[in-house]
Design a protein around this motif. Structure first.
Motif, PDB file in Angstrom:
ATOM      1  N   ILE A  19       0.841  -1.197   0.000  1.00  0.00           N
ATOM      2  CA  ILE A  19       0.000   0.000   0.000  1.00  0.00           C
ATOM      3  C   ILE A  19       0.872   1.242   0.000  1.00  0.00           C
ATOM      4  O   ILE A  19       2.048   1.181   0.334  1.00  0.00           O
ATOM      5  CB  ILE A  19      -0.928   0.061   1.228  1.00  0.00           C
ATOM      6  N   LYS A  20       0.275   2.342  -0.385  1.00  0.00           N
ATOM      7  CA  LYS A  20       0.996   3.617  -0.369  1.00  0.00           C
ATOM      8  C   LYS A  20       0.458   4.483   0.767  1.00  0.00           C
ATOM      9  O   LYS A  20      -0.739   4.719   0.857  1.00  0.00           O
ATOM     10  CB  LYS A  20       0.782   4.359  -1.690  1.00  0.00           C
ATOM     11  N   LEU A  21       1.355   4.925   1.638  1.00  0.00           N
ATOM     12  CA  LEU A  21       0.962   5.892   2.666  1.00  0.00           C
ATOM     13  C   LEU A  21       1.446   7.258   2.200  1.00  0.00           C
ATOM     14  O   LEU A  21       2.594   7.390   1.804  1.00  0.00           O
ATOM     15  CB  LEU A  21       1.662   5.586   3.993  1.00  0.00           C
ATOM     16  N   PRO A  22       0.601   8.294   2.258  1.00  0.00           N
ATOM     17  CA  PRO A  22       1.089   9.622   1.897  1.00  0.00           C
ATOM     18  C   PRO A  22       2.218  10.010   2.859  1.00  0.00           C
ATOM     19  O   PRO A  22       2.151   9.680   4.043  1.00  0.00           O
ATOM     20  CB  PRO A  22      -0.118  10.523   2.105  1.00  0.00           C
ATOM     21  N   ALA A  23       3.267  10.677   2.343  1.00  0.00           N
ATOM     22  CA  ALA A  23       4.390  11.067   3.200  1.00  0.00           C
ATOM     23  C   ALA A  23       3.889  11.926   4.346  1.00  0.00           C
ATOM     24  O   ALA A  23       3.145  12.883   4.130  1.00  0.00           O
ATOM     25  CB  ALA A  23       5.415  11.827   2.371  1.00  0.00           C
ATOM     26  N   GLY A  24       4.273  11.580   5.568  1.00  0.00           N
ATOM     27  CA  GLY A  24       3.894  12.378   6.726  1.00  0.00           C
ATOM     28  C   GLY A  24       2.513  12.074   7.285  1.00  0.00           C
ATOM     29  O   GLY A  24       2.045  12.740   8.208  1.00  0.00           O
ATOM     30  N   ALA A  25       1.839  11.069   6.716  1.00  0.00           N
ATOM     31  CA  ALA A  25       0.502  10.735   7.210  1.00  0.00           C
ATOM     32  C   ALA A  25       0.595   9.981   8.522  1.00  0.00           C
ATOM     33  O   ALA A  25       1.485   9.161   8.718  1.00  0.00           O
ATOM     34  CB  ALA A  25      -0.246   9.893   6.187  1.00  0.00           C
ATOM     35  N   GLY A  26      -0.313  10.294   9.436  1.00  0.00           N
ATOM     36  CA  GLY A  26      -0.343   9.591  10.707  1.00  0.00           C
ATOM     37  C   GLY A  26      -1.772   9.247  11.046  1.00  0.00           C
ATOM     38  O   GLY A  26      -2.561   8.915  10.160  1.00  0.00           O
ATOM     39  N   ASP A  27      -2.084   9.361  12.311  1.00  0.00           N
ATOM     40  CA  ASP A  27      -3.430   8.986  12.739  1.00  0.00           C
ATOM     41  C   ASP A  27      -4.363  10.185  12.834  1.00  0.00           C
ATOM     42  O   ASP A  27      -5.402  10.113  13.466  1.00  0.00           O
ATOM     43  CB  ASP A  27      -3.358   8.268  14.084  1.00  0.00           C
ATOM     44  N   PHE A  28      -3.970  11.305  12.240  1.00  0.00           N
ATOM     45  CA  PHE A  28      -4.847  12.477  12.202  1.00  0.00           C
ATOM     46  C   PHE A  28      -5.511  12.465  10.837  1.00  0.00           C
ATOM     47  O   PHE A  28      -4.896  12.810   9.831  1.00  0.00           O
ATOM     48  CB  PHE A  28      -4.008  13.744  12.387  1.00  0.00           C
ATOM     49  N   CYS A  29      -6.764  12.015  10.784  1.00  0.00           N
ATOM     50  CA  CYS A  29      -7.419  11.966   9.481  1.00  0.00           C
ATOM     51  C   CYS A  29      -8.928  11.967   9.627  1.00  0.00           C
ATOM     52  O   CYS A  29      -9.463  11.760  10.710  1.00  0.00           O
ATOM     53  CB  CYS A  29      -6.966  10.738   8.694  1.00  0.00           C
ATOM     54  N   LEU A  30      -9.574  12.238   8.517  1.00  0.00           N
ATOM     55  CA  LEU A  30     -11.033  12.211   8.468  1.00  0.00           C
ATOM     56  C   LEU A  30     -11.463  11.030   7.632  1.00  0.00           C
ATOM     57  O   LEU A  30     -10.955  10.824   6.533  1.00  0.00           O
ATOM     58  CB  LEU A  30     -11.574  13.508   7.857  1.00  0.00           C
ATOM     59  N   LEU A  31     -12.384  10.233   8.159  1.00  0.00           N
ATOM     60  CA  LEU A  31     -12.878   9.069   7.446  1.00  0.00           C
ATOM     61  C   LEU A  31     -14.369   9.220   7.207  1.00  0.00           C
ATOM     62  O   LEU A  31     -15.131   9.461   8.155  1.00  0.00           O
ATOM     63  CB  LEU A  31     -12.653   7.782   8.250  1.00  0.00           C
TER      64      LEU A  31
END
Ligand code: UDP
Ligand code: MG
Length: 310
Positions: A148-160
């Protein structure tokens, strides 16, 4: 059903409860959305739950879950996503490293049809040097071998979006590398950059060994290359050994026996021994996770819920 569920995992964060909510309320109030705030107390041993209870008394939109013990942040997020009833959910750290002021930008993207919006950190200035090196190494390896590809700098701060929440909730695995699972389900994704703030109070819960284990959770969850690579390592070493064996045989036939060679023998034995232990170790890491999956224990147990129906 509220429009938005905010999911906050807390582990010994009593001192940031007040300030976090104090900064969340004006932001959420400005959105003209209905919301719930799900606070998951992940086995805190300080006054976190008492502080949360106090906040719940002041505002009924706050809902509380107390885990039976410390199951880890990934389990806490899993629990929060299972209990969320919103049309969308936002997961964020409760130590104020994830600034609530970014939320309107996440919502903006969501309103434009994006189903999974990552807040990505612009830099890692808030982290120590060792942590930065480890994450860089991890993401370099992850990018190369993971499926899978994770966006650079992505963590657990996100909107689902609800669709993404339901998809993640449908994944049965016990090894919950959440950012991997969230990225794995797909959907229309986009990013919003933000600056990580320094930790509000206390210290990070991730020490060296926990980071390494977490890294392996991520790698083993989304790649089988570390397991399979030894086949090729073995083929390579065997070919080299065969060639070297042939060379030694010829040399002995032509020039006779040559007793010295202690150094090369030791190097060969130690090198191969090391490689074998390493590959066994990797198999062990995967096997340990297979055992966890086979035991199929629940990911967490809830001791107490406040504010949820039934
Ligand atoms: N956390 C948790 N359970 C744990 C460890 C951490 O719920 O076992 C929460 C913690 O309260 C915080 C978030 O996860 O809200 C991130 O933790 P931390 O700040 O220690 O991690 P870092 O920011 O260093 O990655
Ligand atoms: Mg933090």
């Amino acid at each position: 059903m509220p429009d938005l569920s905010i999911i906050l995992p807390f582990h010994n964060e009593a001192n940031s409860v007040r300030q976090l909510l104090h900064r969340l309320y004006p932001v959420l109030g400005s959105l003209s959305l209905s919301y719930e705030i799900i606070c998951v107390d992940d086995g805190s041993v300080d006054a976190t739950f008492a502080a949360l209870r106090h906040e719940r008394d002041l505002d009924q939109r706050i809902k509380l879950v107390r885990m039976a013990r410390n199951f880890g942040k990934e389990a806490a997020l899993t629990c929060g996503l299972q209990l969320a009833t919103g049309r969308a959910a936002i997961t964020m750290d409760s130590d104020l490293q994830h600034p609530p002021e970014v939320i309107p930008q996440l919502i903006e993207k969501w309103r434009n049809g994006v189903e999974l919006v990552y807040a990505v950190r612009r830099n890692r200035n808030a982290d120590g040097q060792m942590r930065r090196w480890l994450s860089q190494a991890f993401y370099a390896v992850f990018r190369t071998i993971a499926e899978i590809k994770l966006p650079a700098g992505a963590g657990d701060f996100c909107l689902l979006d609800r669709k993404v929440i339901d998809a993640v909730n449908a994944l049965p695995e016990r090894n919950r590398f959440m950012k991997g699972l969230v990225a794995w389900v797909g959907f229309h994704q986009d990013v919003v950059p933000f600056d990580v703030a320094p930790r509000q109070d206390g210290a990070s819960h991730w020490n060296f060994f926990r980071l390494i284990r977490f890294a392996f959770d991520g790698l083993s969850g989304f790649s089988t290359l570390p397991l399979r690579i030894w086949t090729w390592g073995g083929v390579l070493v065997s070919c080299a050994a065969l060639a070297y064996g042939g060379y030694l045989t010829l040399r002995t036939l032509i020039f006779g026996t040559d007793v010295p060679g202690y150094a090369s023998m030791m190097v060969g034995i130690l090198f191969l021994g090391g490689i074998q232990l390493l590959s066994l170790g990797v198999i062990g890491e995967y096997l340990a996770r297979v055992v966890t999956e086979v035991k199929a224990r629940p990911i967490f147990f809830v001791a107490e819920r406040v504010g949820f129906d039934s």
